[in-house]
Enzyme design. Structure first.
Site, PDB file in Angstrom:
ATOM      1  N   HIS A 175       1.006  17.015   5.464  1.00 40.52           N
ATOM      2  CA  HIS A 175       0.696  15.591   5.305  1.00 40.52           C
ATOM      3  C   HIS A 175       0.766  14.789   6.587  1.00 40.52           C
ATOM      4  O   HIS A 175       0.504  13.581   6.571  1.00 40.52           O
ATOM      5  CB  HIS A 175       1.607  14.956   4.255  1.00 40.52           C
ATOM      6  CG  HIS A 175       1.279  15.375   2.850  1.00 40.52           C
ATOM      7  ND1 HIS A 175       0.329  14.740   2.090  1.00 40.52           N
ATOM      8  CD2 HIS A 175       1.753  16.384   2.101  1.00 40.52           C
ATOM      9  CE1 HIS A 175       0.241  15.344   0.910  1.00 40.52           C
ATOM     10  NE2 HIS A 175       1.099  16.345   0.892  1.00 40.52           N
ATOM     11  N   LYS A 366       0.499  -1.434   2.908  1.00 42.94           N
ATOM     12  CA  LYS A 366       0.878  -0.037   3.100  1.00 42.94           C
ATOM     13  C   LYS A 366       2.293  -0.035   3.647  1.00 42.94           C
ATOM     14  O   LYS A 366       2.817  -1.088   4.015  1.00 42.94           O
ATOM     15  CB  LYS A 366      -0.076   0.676   4.055  1.00 42.94           C
ATOM     16  CG  LYS A 366      -0.388  -0.155   5.323  1.00 42.94           C
ATOM     17  CD  LYS A 366      -1.394   0.516   6.248  1.00 42.94           C
ATOM     18  CE  LYS A 366      -2.814   0.452   5.773  1.00 42.94           C
ATOM     19  NZ  LYS A 366      -3.368   1.687   5.247  1.00 42.94           N
ATOM     20  N   ARG A 367       2.966   1.144   3.668  1.00 42.17           N
ATOM     21  CA  ARG A 367       4.294   1.194   4.268  1.00 42.17           C
ATOM     22  C   ARG A 367       4.230   0.622   5.690  1.00 42.17           C
ATOM     23  O   ARG A 367       3.218   0.742   6.375  1.00 42.17           O
ATOM     24  CB  ARG A 367       4.816   2.651   4.313  1.00 42.17           C
ATOM     25  CG  ARG A 367       5.193   3.216   2.939  1.00 42.17           C
ATOM     26  CD  ARG A 367       6.366   2.488   2.330  1.00 42.17           C
ATOM     27  NE  ARG A 367       7.586   2.736   3.058  1.00 42.17           N
ATOM     28  CZ  ARG A 367       8.546   3.594   2.700  1.00 42.17           C
ATOM     29  NH1 ARG A 367       8.421   4.299   1.584  1.00 42.17           N
ATOM     30  NH2 ARG A 367       9.624   3.747   3.429  1.00 42.17           N
ATOM     31  N   LYS A 372       0.598   2.632  11.818  1.00 36.35           N
ATOM     32  CA  LYS A 372      -0.381   1.950  10.963  1.00 36.35           C
ATOM     33  C   LYS A 372      -0.840   0.623  11.575  1.00 36.35           C
ATOM     34  O   LYS A 372      -1.794   0.006  11.132  1.00 36.35           O
ATOM     35  CB  LYS A 372       0.206   1.726   9.570  1.00 36.35           C
ATOM     36  CG  LYS A 372       0.414   3.028   8.785  1.00 36.35           C
ATOM     37  CD  LYS A 372       1.104   2.749   7.459  1.00 36.35           C
ATOM     38  CE  LYS A 372       1.402   4.010   6.659  1.00 36.35           C
ATOM     39  NZ  LYS A 372       0.245   4.457   5.851  1.00 36.35           N
ATOM     40  N   THR A 474      -4.717   6.749   1.260  1.00 36.21           N
ATOM     41  CA  THR A 474      -5.346   6.659  -0.053  1.00 36.21           C
ATOM     42  C   THR A 474      -5.574   5.197  -0.421  1.00 36.21           C
ATOM     43  O   THR A 474      -6.424   4.909  -1.270  1.00 36.21           O
ATOM     44  CB  THR A 474      -4.474   7.319  -1.147  1.00 36.21           C
ATOM     45  OG1 THR A 474      -3.167   6.729  -1.120  1.00 36.21           O
ATOM     46  CG2 THR A 474      -4.380   8.813  -0.928  1.00 36.21           C
ATOM     47  N   LYS A 478      -8.562   3.012  -2.769  1.00 32.10           N
ATOM     48  CA  LYS A 478      -8.333   2.029  -3.840  1.00 32.10           C
ATOM     49  C   LYS A 478      -9.112   0.746  -3.535  1.00 32.10           C
ATOM     50  O   LYS A 478      -9.700   0.129  -4.421  1.00 32.10           O
ATOM     51  CB  LYS A 478      -6.843   1.721  -3.977  1.00 32.10           C
ATOM     52  CG  LYS A 478      -5.977   2.951  -4.270  1.00 32.10           C
ATOM     53  CD  LYS A 478      -4.492   2.627  -4.103  1.00 32.10           C
ATOM     54  CE  LYS A 478      -3.647   3.875  -3.995  1.00 32.10           C
ATOM     55  NZ  LYS A 478      -2.258   3.589  -3.554  1.00 32.10           N
TER      56      LYS A 478
HETATM   57  C1  PLP Z   1      -1.718   3.742  -2.306  1.00 27.83           C
HETATM   58  C2  PLP Z   1      -0.364   3.307  -1.997  1.00 27.83           C
HETATM   59  C3  PLP Z   1       0.217   3.660  -0.770  1.00 27.83           C
HETATM   60  C4  PLP Z   1      -0.537   4.422   0.299  1.00 27.83           C
HETATM   61  O1  PLP Z   1      -1.283   3.491   1.041  1.00 27.83           O
HETATM   62  P1  PLP Z   1      -1.937   3.877   2.456  1.00 27.83           P
HETATM   63  O2  PLP Z   1      -2.754   2.686   2.821  1.00 27.83           O
HETATM   64  O3  PLP Z   1      -2.786   5.080   2.208  1.00 27.83           O
HETATM   65  O4  PLP Z   1      -0.809   4.131   3.390  1.00 27.83           O
HETATM   66  C5  PLP Z   1       1.493   3.244  -0.502  1.00 27.83           C
HETATM   67  N1  PLP Z   1       2.207   2.514  -1.402  1.00 27.83           N
HETATM   68  C6  PLP Z   1       1.676   2.145  -2.582  1.00 27.83           C
HETATM   69  C7  PLP Z   1       2.494   1.320  -3.530  1.00 27.83           C
HETATM   70  C8  PLP Z   1       0.383   2.517  -2.928  1.00 27.83           C
HETATM   71  O5  PLP Z   1      -0.133   2.155  -4.119  1.00 27.83           O
END
Ligand code: PLP
Length: 629
Positions: A175, A366-367, A372, A474, A478
């Protein structure tokens, strides 16, 4: 589950060398079954989770002596194993409790798999036909040594047979390639906790190095690089190497990431076993991220093309012709407007900030992590603020910047960046000079429930990680199925989104992974990028003059220092290109009709990013499970 104790070899009655693991501390694993219902397919799977239970309730001798705390001490220590999941993200801490946790969950699941297998089979050679174990990152990689231990020590199987069974049962998904995230356990800590597993890992390594030295005779430097044991003080066990060596399949989670596994992180292993390596691009489930979370858009889509997309996301391609239907585009825009009004009211209720639902909703959720680059986004926000302040008529429409994300508890820089964003928000949101043209919102407690409220209202998706650092992402998917357009780097799944949506329907910018690696090795001078950028000079001046930290002078010095000293994630190198691309976004948004066409196109071409497609690829090409379809 057993921990600690001693491991030794001794001859049994028939003169065979047998391993013993004795004087262990034992912990019970209690299963909790969570039902996972399929979507209208008459299938409910079981997710079996484990809770640690002490094998003794308490120590009666301490209790009788009146030392009530000591009486339950071991019980509490034991049950701590499954109390909390480590909240780190993309970083490894090397703490003993974490290794105990990893072994506990892993060994319980392996024991369960073996129990079920033995109930219906008597030949362990059939294990790979009956079970597939997909290692989700290296956290459960100790399972490879655990299965070897069971097959050899408990089932009396010879090493070579046990190894063939193990290799054919395991597959590994990587990952991340970031060094700080790669798990490596100190040999001392490991030997104390799992002495028998250390012996097995040494033996796996010895046999592996023998095999590798035949392929690469005399190349000792390469063998040193490939060894499971990293030399040094202390010596450490590289769990990623154990995972690669003990698995028949190794995959990354986007095309770019899988290429980087072959050419960078696991290059030596790829040259030894090219056929082991493959890609499985991540996906997301449209049942949660579209049907459940965005009912307005779901209904509009179903009205247009029927509901087959719920179980076959490629069906969305039937939406494409509707981008030329003016009535449909109006309805599409109306759905987005209503979702934005909903989010605006959530924002107002939770932060008190009033945002304009007709402004562009520009979102990074995101985190919190330096790679990032929430800082890059923050710097762009500051640049826009300064521009508007200098010329209040500068931009024809307004933007609402929405951020959310958690930082790991000990990640001080990530927490400071949250503070930085909130400080920007405090100033921008109150400044009458820019007359509500910009709003900055940081939402607390980013989690799936909050994410489900944000994505349906998003118009611009910020995917701006340093190229080569985001394995897949991911969140980007979304956003896409909810009709947001992406501004992003040449990283992770962004490249596949660009290929699917077409380059006219995404905003890509910045250095590519190869250029980043080159710049890093050539020597990168962040200051040179400040020298070339009036906007950066102004932003640095603003921060260093404590404009954002008027009651806490120097608060943001660590951010300034980190960028000036090394800027590991090339924020400054990508800044100007990012701002130019944001200009292109603004121009595109002014043409509302064009924007809606692009939005429809993005959704229509998001079929690839269903987790149904991902899982089917795992099932067919790694697990050898027949798929009905
Ligand atoms: C989808 C999701 C992530 C991952 O987001 P990235 O932009 O791919 O880092 C992290 N936390 C939550 C709550 C999510 O729904």
């Amino acid at each position: 589950m057993r921990f600690y104790g001693r491991a030794y070899l001794a001859h049994d009655e028939d003169g065979r060398l047998k391993a013993h693991w004795v004087d262990t501390s034992d912990v019970l694993a209690m299963p909790y079954d969570i039902p996972v219902p399929g979507y209208r397919n008459d299938t409910v799977n079981t997710l079996r989770l484990w809770s640690a239970r002490s094998s003794e309730e308490f120590d009666l001798s301490y209790f009788n002596d009146g030392d009530y705390e000591r009486a339950v001490y071991n019980k509490v220590l034991t049950e701590n194993i499954s109390k909390v999941l480590y909240p780190n993200d993309n970083v490894s801490q090397g703490r003993e409790l974490r290794l105990r946790q990893e072994y506990f969950f892993t060994a319980a699941s392996i024991a369960d798999i073996i129990r079920r297998f033995k109930a219906e089979n008597n030949d362990f050679k059939k294990l790979p036909d009956k079970a597939a174990i997909q290692l989700n990152d290296t956290h459960p990689a100790i399972a490879i040594a655990e299965l070897m231990r069971i097959l050899i020590d408990e089932e009396g199987i010879d090493w070579d047979t046990a190894w063939r069974i193990t290799e054919n049962t395991f597959a590994y998904t990587n990952h991340t390639i970031m060094p700080e995230a790669l798990e490596a356990w100190g040999v001392g800590l490991f030997e104390n906790l799992l002495p028998r597993h250390l012996q097995i890992i040494y033996e796996i390594n010895l046999r592996f190095l023998k095999e590798a030295s035949i392929k690469f005779p005399g190349d000792n430097e390469r063998l040193r690089r490939m060894s499971i044991i990293e030399e040094g003080d202390p010596k450490r066990i590289r769990m990623g190497h154990l995972a690669v060596i003990g698995s028949h399949s190794v995959n990354g989670v986007s095309e770019l990431h899988s290429e980087l596994l072959k050419t960078q992180l696991f290059r030596d292993f790829y040259e030894l076993w090219p056929d082991k390596f493959n890609n499985k691009t991540n996906g997301i489930t449209q049942r949660r991220w579209l049907k459940k979370s965005n009912p307005r858009l779901s209904d509009l889509i179903t009205e247009a093309i029927g509901d087959k997309w719920v179980t076959d996301l490629y069906e969305l391609k039937k939406l494409l012709p509707f981008k030329d239907d003016e009535r449909f585009r109006e309805k599409w825009q109306d759905v987005k407007s209503k979702n934005k009004i909903d989010l605006a009211s959530y924002i107002n209720k939770n932060t008190g900030i009033v945002v304009d639902p007709s402004s562009l909703f520009d979102v990074q959720v995101k985190r919190m992590h330096e790679y990032k680059r929430q800082l890059l986004f923050s710097f762009y926000i500051l640049a826009q603020y300064l521009k508007l302040k200098a010329d209040p008529k500068a931009d024809a429409f307004s933007r609402t910047f929405i951020l959310s994300g958690k930082a790991a508890p000990s990640y001080a820089m990530a927490k400071l960046i949250i503070k930085f964003i909130n400080s920007i928000a405090e100033i921008v949101n109150k400044d009458k000079d820019i007359s509500d043209r910009l709003k900055v919102v940081f939402l607390e407690n980013y989690c799936v429930s909050l994410a489900e409220k944000i994505f349906p209202a998003a118009e611009l998706s910020e995917q701006i990680s340093t190229a080569g650092t985001e394995a897949s992402g991911t969140g980007c998917m979304k956003f896409m199925v909810n009709g947001a357009l992406t501004i992003g780097t040449h990283d992770g799944a962004n490249l596949e989104i660009a290929r699917e949506a077409g380059h006219d329907n995404i905003f890509l910018f910045g250095l590519k992974a190869g250029q980043i690696f080159e710049l890093r090795s050539r020597g990168y001078n962040p200051q040179s990028f400040i020298d070339k950028s009036a906007a950066l000079k102004e932003i640095f001046h603003l921060i260093q003059s404590n404009f954002l930290s008027p009651v806490e002078f120097g608060l943001f010095d660590p951010i300034v220092r980190s960028l000036l000293d090394h800027d590991y994630f090339f924020v400054l190198a990508d800044f100007e290109g990012y701002c130019r691309t944001q200009e292109a976004v603004s121009a595109a948004y002014r043409d509302r009709d064009g924007w809606v066409r692009r939005s429809i196109t993005n959704v229509a071409k998001s079929g690839k990013f269903s987790s149904d497609r991902t899982i089917e690829e795992y099932a067919r090409s790694i697990w050898d499970v027949p798929c009905h379809k």
